[in-house]
Design a protein around this motif. Structure first.
Motif, PDB file in Angstrom:
ATOM      1  N   LEU A 176       0.826  -1.210   0.000  1.00 32.18           N
ATOM      2  CA  LEU A 176       0.000   0.000   0.000  1.00 32.18           C
ATOM      3  C   LEU A 176       0.856   1.254   0.000  1.00 32.18           C
ATOM      4  O   LEU A 176       0.546   2.232  -0.660  1.00 32.18           O
ATOM      5  N   GLY A 177       1.941   1.210   0.753  1.00 34.92           N
ATOM      6  CA  GLY A 177       2.840   2.355   0.845  1.00 34.92           C
ATOM      7  C   GLY A 177       2.248   3.491   1.652  1.00 34.92           C
ATOM      8  O   GLY A 177       1.106   3.447   2.091  1.00 34.92           O
ATOM      9  N   ASP A 178       3.047   4.493   1.866  1.00 38.02           N
ATOM     10  CA  ASP A 178       2.638   5.716   2.551  1.00 38.02           C
ATOM     11  C   ASP A 178       3.140   6.859   1.683  1.00 38.02           C
ATOM     12  O   ASP A 178       4.315   7.206   1.714  1.00 38.02           O
ATOM     13  N   PRO A 179       2.249   7.454   0.872  1.00 41.56           N
ATOM     14  CA  PRO A 179       2.698   8.474  -0.087  1.00 41.56           C
ATOM     15  C   PRO A 179       3.400   9.660   0.554  1.00 41.56           C
ATOM     16  O   PRO A 179       4.350  10.196  -0.003  1.00 41.56           O
ATOM     17  N   ILE A 180       2.957  10.063   1.734  1.00 40.51           N
ATOM     18  CA  ILE A 180       3.590  11.207   2.407  1.00 40.51           C
ATOM     19  C   ILE A 180       5.023  10.864   2.799  1.00 40.51           C
ATOM     20  O   ILE A 180       5.958  11.614   2.515  1.00 40.51           O
ATOM     21  N   ARG A 181       5.202   9.712   3.452  1.00 35.89           N
ATOM     22  CA  ARG A 181       6.555   9.295   3.836  1.00 35.89           C
ATOM     23  C   ARG A 181       7.435   9.084   2.613  1.00 35.89           C
ATOM     24  O   ARG A 181       8.615   9.402   2.622  1.00 35.89           O
ATOM     25  N   PHE A 182       6.862   8.508   1.560  1.00 36.31           N
ATOM     26  CA  PHE A 182       7.608   8.258   0.327  1.00 36.31           C
ATOM     27  C   PHE A 182       8.159   9.562  -0.231  1.00 36.31           C
ATOM     28  O   PHE A 182       9.347   9.682  -0.519  1.00 36.31           O
ATOM     29  N   LEU A 183       7.285  10.557  -0.361  1.00 44.00           N
ATOM     30  CA  LEU A 183       7.721  11.853  -0.895  1.00 44.00           C
ATOM     31  C   LEU A 183       8.703  12.537   0.045  1.00 44.00           C
ATOM     32  O   LEU A 183       9.688  13.130  -0.401  1.00 44.00           O
ATOM     33  N   ARG A 184       8.439  12.462   1.341  1.00 47.75           N
ATOM     34  CA  ARG A 184       9.335  13.076   2.320  1.00 47.75           C
ATOM     35  C   ARG A 184      10.736  12.469   2.210  1.00 47.75           C
ATOM     36  O   ARG A 184      11.731  13.182   2.244  1.00 47.75           O
ATOM     37  N   GLU A 185      10.803  11.152   2.060  1.00 50.93           N
ATOM     38  CA  GLU A 185      12.100  10.477   1.953  1.00 50.93           C
ATOM     39  C   GLU A 185      12.806  10.852   0.651  1.00 50.93           C
ATOM     40  O   GLU A 185      14.008  11.080   0.633  1.00 50.93           O
ATOM     41  N   LEU A 186      12.046  10.935  -0.433  1.00 46.89           N
ATOM     42  CA  LEU A 186      12.648  11.329  -1.707  1.00 46.89           C
ATOM     43  C   LEU A 186      13.164  12.757  -1.668  1.00 46.89           C
ATOM     44  O   LEU A 186      14.162  13.077  -2.312  1.00 46.89           O
TER      45      LEU A 186
END
Length: 195
Positions: A176-186
């Motif tokens: 499912l992922g976590d879009p907020i964390r994904f973008l924050r990490e990128l």
């Protein structure tokens, strides 16, 4: 004195100038701490990823070899399994097996050539052409599915029931992922060469 000039200790004015150009050493220690935390997190993340990929590849290799003895690929098996509960459209099969429609089209064509699936016109809507198992397809999936499940169970027996449930939940969370964390990490600033 030598050819490089006098080797006297620099004056306090030189030290004052250096201290203005560079922040205090505590600032540099803070960056070093952040880098080492980030490096540890990267190592931990990459080690978890490598373990996940390795475990997945080993299980898939076992299952691929097993399915190969029946002349099936993993994609073909998943399509046959999806059709066990009744006819589906090509788009429904693609959604069920999480593959692009074009991939499913190729798999269906190959299964059709072997006489394992057939397309039949929908009774009330001639535009719909559902796919269903033939008697040969039903017989094959009835034979292969329990053997497939036994290999999965045997491999998963390395984990107790609680670990299997935790793994299932973690894999669902990862999928499912976590879009907020994904973008924050990128978007996180890179604090230097983490090689």
């Amino acid at each position: 004195e030598n050819s490089l000039g006098p080797l006297n200790a620099p004056s306090s004015a030189v030290f004052d100038r250096i201290s203005q150009d560079f922040p205090p050493s505590s600032h540099w220690r803070g960056i070093a701490v952040k880098e080492s935390r980030r490096q540890r997190r990267n190592k931990r993340t990459l080690a978890a990823y490598a373990s996940l990929v390795r475990a997945t590849e080993l299980v898939l290799e076992l299952l691929t070899r097993q399915l190969g003895t029946f002349g099936l690929t993993m994609g073909q098996f998943r399509v046959l399994e999806a059709l066990r509960d009744g006819p589906l459209s090509q788009a429904e099969i693609a959604a069920e097996v999480s593959r692009p429609d074009s991939d499913v089209h190729v798999v269906l064509r190959n299964l059709g050539k072997r006489g394992l699936v057939v397309r039949r016109a929908h009774e009330s809507d001639r535009r719909k052409i559902p796919v269903q198992l033939t008697p040969a397809g039903e017989k094959l999936i009835a034979k292969v599915a329990p053997l497939h499940a036994s290999v999965v169970r045997a491999r998963m027996s390395a984990l107790d029931v609680r670990e299997q449930e935790s793994l299932r939940r973690m894999c669902e969370k990862l999928a499912l992922g976590d879009p907020i964390r994904f973008l924050r990490e990128l978007m996180a600033p890179d604090l230097g060469d983490e090689g």
